[in-house]
Design a protein around this motif. Structure first.
Motif, PDB file in Angstrom:
ATOM      1  N   ALA A  28       0.823  -1.211   0.000  1.00  0.00           N
ATOM      2  CA  ALA A  28       0.000   0.000   0.000  1.00  0.00           C
ATOM      3  C   ALA A  28       0.854   1.256   0.000  1.00  0.00           C
ATOM      4  N   ALA A  29       1.976   1.209   0.699  1.00  0.00           N
ATOM      5  CA  ALA A  29       2.876   2.366   0.782  1.00  0.00           C
ATOM      6  C   ALA A  29       4.310   1.854   0.693  1.00  0.00           C
ATOM      7  N   PRO A  30       4.876   1.787  -0.515  1.00  0.00           N
ATOM      8  CA  PRO A  30       6.219   1.217  -0.680  1.00  0.00           C
ATOM      9  C   PRO A  30       7.273   1.966   0.127  1.00  0.00           C
ATOM     10  N   THR A  31       8.154   1.194   0.750  1.00  0.00           N
ATOM     11  CA  THR A  31       9.238   1.738   1.565  1.00  0.00           C
ATOM     12  C   THR A  31      10.574   1.283   0.997  1.00  0.00           C
ATOM     13  N   ALA A  32      11.659   1.747   1.618  1.00  0.00           N
ATOM     14  CA  ALA A  32      12.994   1.315   1.211  1.00  0.00           C
ATOM     15  C   ALA A  32      13.147  -0.195   1.337  1.00  0.00           C
ATOM     16  N   PRO A  70      10.129   8.063  -6.069  1.00  0.00           N
ATOM     17  CA  PRO A  70      11.443   7.932  -6.730  1.00  0.00           C
ATOM     18  C   PRO A  70      12.607   8.329  -5.837  1.00  0.00           C
ATOM     19  N   GLU A  71      12.323   9.076  -4.791  1.00  0.00           N
ATOM     20  CA  GLU A  71      13.388   9.453  -3.858  1.00  0.00           C
ATOM     21  C   GLU A  71      13.983   8.221  -3.190  1.00  0.00           C
ATOM     22  N   LEU A  72      13.191   7.166  -3.023  1.00  0.00           N
ATOM     23  CA  LEU A  72      13.709   5.918  -2.453  1.00  0.00           C
ATOM     24  C   LEU A  72      14.832   5.361  -3.319  1.00  0.00           C
ATOM     25  N   LEU A  73      14.636   5.400  -4.634  1.00  0.00           N
ATOM     26  CA  LEU A  73      15.652   4.894  -5.559  1.00  0.00           C
ATOM     27  C   LEU A  73      16.862   5.810  -5.583  1.00  0.00           C
ATOM     28  N   ARG A  74      16.640   7.122  -5.584  1.00  0.00           N
ATOM     29  CA  ARG A  74      17.773   8.052  -5.588  1.00  0.00           C
ATOM     30  C   ARG A  74      18.632   7.849  -4.353  1.00  0.00           C
ATOM     31  N   ARG A  75      18.002   7.710  -3.195  1.00  0.00           N
ATOM     32  CA  ARG A  75      18.783   7.525  -1.964  1.00  0.00           C
ATOM     33  C   ARG A  75      19.553   6.207  -1.999  1.00  0.00           C
ATOM     34  N   ALA A  76      18.927   5.160  -2.538  1.00  0.00           N
ATOM     35  CA  ALA A  76      19.594   3.859  -2.600  1.00  0.00           C
ATOM     36  C   ALA A  76      20.854   3.916  -3.454  1.00  0.00           C
ATOM     37  N   ALA A  77      20.835   4.759  -4.503  1.00  0.00           N
ATOM     38  CA  ALA A  77      21.963   4.827  -5.432  1.00  0.00           C
ATOM     39  C   ALA A  77      22.945   5.951  -5.117  1.00  0.00           C
ATOM     40  N   GLU A  78      22.546   6.917  -4.301  1.00  0.00           N
ATOM     41  CA  GLU A  78      23.378   8.105  -4.146  1.00  0.00           C
ATOM     42  C   GLU A  78      23.753   8.446  -2.711  1.00  0.00           C
ATOM     43  N   GLU A  79      23.157   7.787  -1.721  1.00  0.00           N
ATOM     44  CA  GLU A  79      23.454   8.120  -0.334  1.00  0.00           C
ATOM     45  C   GLU A  79      23.981   6.908   0.412  1.00  0.00           C
ATOM     46  N   ARG A  80      24.840   7.152   1.389  1.00  0.00           N
ATOM     47  CA  ARG A  80      25.369   6.067   2.215  1.00  0.00           C
ATOM     48  C   ARG A  80      24.303   5.585   3.195  1.00  0.00           C
ATOM     49  N   PRO A  81      24.280   4.296   3.498  1.00  0.00           N
ATOM     50  CA  PRO A  81      25.080   3.245   2.856  1.00  0.00           C
ATOM     51  C   PRO A  81      24.440   2.858   1.526  1.00  0.00           C
ATOM     52  N   ARG A  82      25.191   2.975   0.438  1.00  0.00           N
ATOM     53  CA  ARG A  82      24.617   2.715  -0.881  1.00  0.00           C
ATOM     54  C   ARG A  82      24.180   1.264  -1.024  1.00  0.00           C
ATOM     55  N   ARG A  83      22.964   1.122  -1.541  1.00  0.00           N
ATOM     56  CA  ARG A  83      22.426  -0.211  -1.812  1.00  0.00           C
ATOM     57  C   ARG A  83      22.535  -0.569  -3.283  1.00  0.00           C
TER      58      ARG A  83
END
Length: 408
Positions: A28-32, A70-83
């Motif tokens: 219902a509400a996608p998270t990281a 889309p901020e979830l994806l940006r953070r995963a690729a651009e912020e530590r700890p990178r996923r």
């Protein structure tokens, strides 16, 4: 060798869909955490610069999660700890940092495996390569244009083939990216890589880990492919990370010996196949998803044809008059079948999602148009568009337009 187990084509299809994370109910509400589950399932998000609809690496997440931030994806690729980090995996791709480590053997082969303009920059402009390395070390992350300005090396160059007549600086950046010395710390709004030292981008435990042997790495990549595909022949396992035949076959044999891969005969398939030993095997799937042409469920076209009986081709580079289904065509998955395909464009100036063409597959059920209309409505809302507009092209267009009007 034990007698291979037998699977029907329908069983293989459902297994493949479930392995790709497309059989699960959307949150219902996608998270990281939900995003990470998709990354764990598919292993690779292919990157492409075409933005007629949305960037290609963002769409497989929508297909599996529905409208997500889309901020979830940006953070995963651009912020530590990178996923997620970038490298040449299937093509240009986002992969988990641990997968980046499994590709170090490819990095070590830059002198032979990188394409010509990237290989030749070392011999033609060794000083530029060293200057880029030093500049990024001192001041990264930086784009190629920022590096050109910093190095005052933006000499005039031919522009008749956009994207390929790179400057020496850009070629040096791509060489160092191929070797693994540099990676992307992120992307700009115009989709330019922001190059930085891999050791500053990768998690410390990955950056400092010893290089695996090529055999160990390929075995790990084949295992990732097999888990993501659920059931596949050797050519599909190889294609997932663009592996060479001999190392891939050796890895498959070892995984079979270990019991991680189970040999199977899929009825109607031309070649022997392998099932990941813990792959889910649902009796029924209730999937509903528009699939990017770069989605890992359908990117290996021979497998798509065997799985779904649908000949899917990317027509982006086909002259307009020769296209059959359109420019940027997304297959529509409903249940366990590809039932339609739509040529989509996000008309941001008018605020509408335009269906330039809509075609039904022979196996499309009567309810395909309403289900497709509902999915298009979800996609439009996620893209921030006010509605869906259907052009009168394709044998499904009239029915789809009616269904869209009912949903409005």
């Amino acid at each position: 060798m034990a007698t291979p187990e037998t699977m029907t084509a329908a069983q293989a299809r459902r297994t493949a869909i479930a392995a790709q994370g497309l059989a699960s109910a959307r949150p219902a509400a996608p998270t990281a955490r939900h995003l990470q589950r998709v990354v764990d399932a598919v292993g690779v998000l292919q990157i492409d610069s075409i933005q007629v609809l949305a960037r290609s690496h963002t769409l497989p997440l929508f297909s599996r999660l529905g409208p997500y931030d889309p901020e979830l994806l940006r953070r995963a690729a651009e912020e530590r700890p990178r996923r997620l980090v970038e490298y040449w995996a299937h093509e240009a791709s986002l992969v988990a940092p641990a997968t980046h480590r499994l590709l170090r053997w490819r990095m070590a082969r830059a002198a032979s495996d990188a394409w010509g303009s990237v290989r030749s920059v070392v011999a033609e402009h060794p000083g530029v390569v060293e200057a880029v390395r030093a500049e990024v070390t001192a001041g990264g992350p930086m784009t190629a244009r920022e590096l050109e300005a910093a190095l005052a090396h933006d000499a005039p160059r031919a522009r008749d083939h956009w994207g390929w007549n790179w400057s020496a600086v850009k070629r040096a950046c791509e060489h160092l990216f191929f070797t693994g010395e540099l990676t992307a710390a992120g992307r700009t709004a115009s989709f330019e890589r922001r190059y930085d030292l891999a050791e500053r981008v990768l998690p410390p435990e990955v950056a400092s880990a010893p290089d695996p042997s090529e055999a160990e790495a390929v075995r790990g990549l084949v295992a990732l492919s097999a888990r993501a595909l659920g059931v596949a022949d050797e050519t599909s396992l190889r294609d997932y990370f663009r592996l060479r035949p001999a190392p891939c076959r050796a890895a498959v044999a070892e995984l079979v010996e270990e019991g991680a891969l189970v040999p199977v005969d899929v009825r109607g398939w031309a070649r022997p196949a392998y099932r990941w030993s813990t792959a889910p095997r649902p009796r029924r799937v209730e999937a509903r998803a528009l699939l990017s042409p770069f989605d890992s469920l359908v990117w290996h076209r021979p497998r798509t044809e065997e799985l779904f009986g649908a000949r899917v081709r990317l027509e982006v580079y086909t002259p307009a008059a020769q296209r059959v289904h359109g420019y940027y065509v997304l297959p529509f998955l409903l249940g366990d079948a590809l039932v339609a395909r739509v040529d989509l464009k996000a008309d941001r100036a008018r605020g509408v999602l335009v269906v330039l063409a809509a075609h039904a597959e022979p196996q499309a059920p009567p309810g395909a148009a309403p289900e497709l209309a509902a999915e298009l409505g979800e996609l439009a809302r996620w893209l921030g568009l006010g509605g869906v507009e259907v052009a009168p092209r394709g044998d499904l267009a009239a029915r789809l337009a009616g269904a869209v009007r009912q949903n409005a």
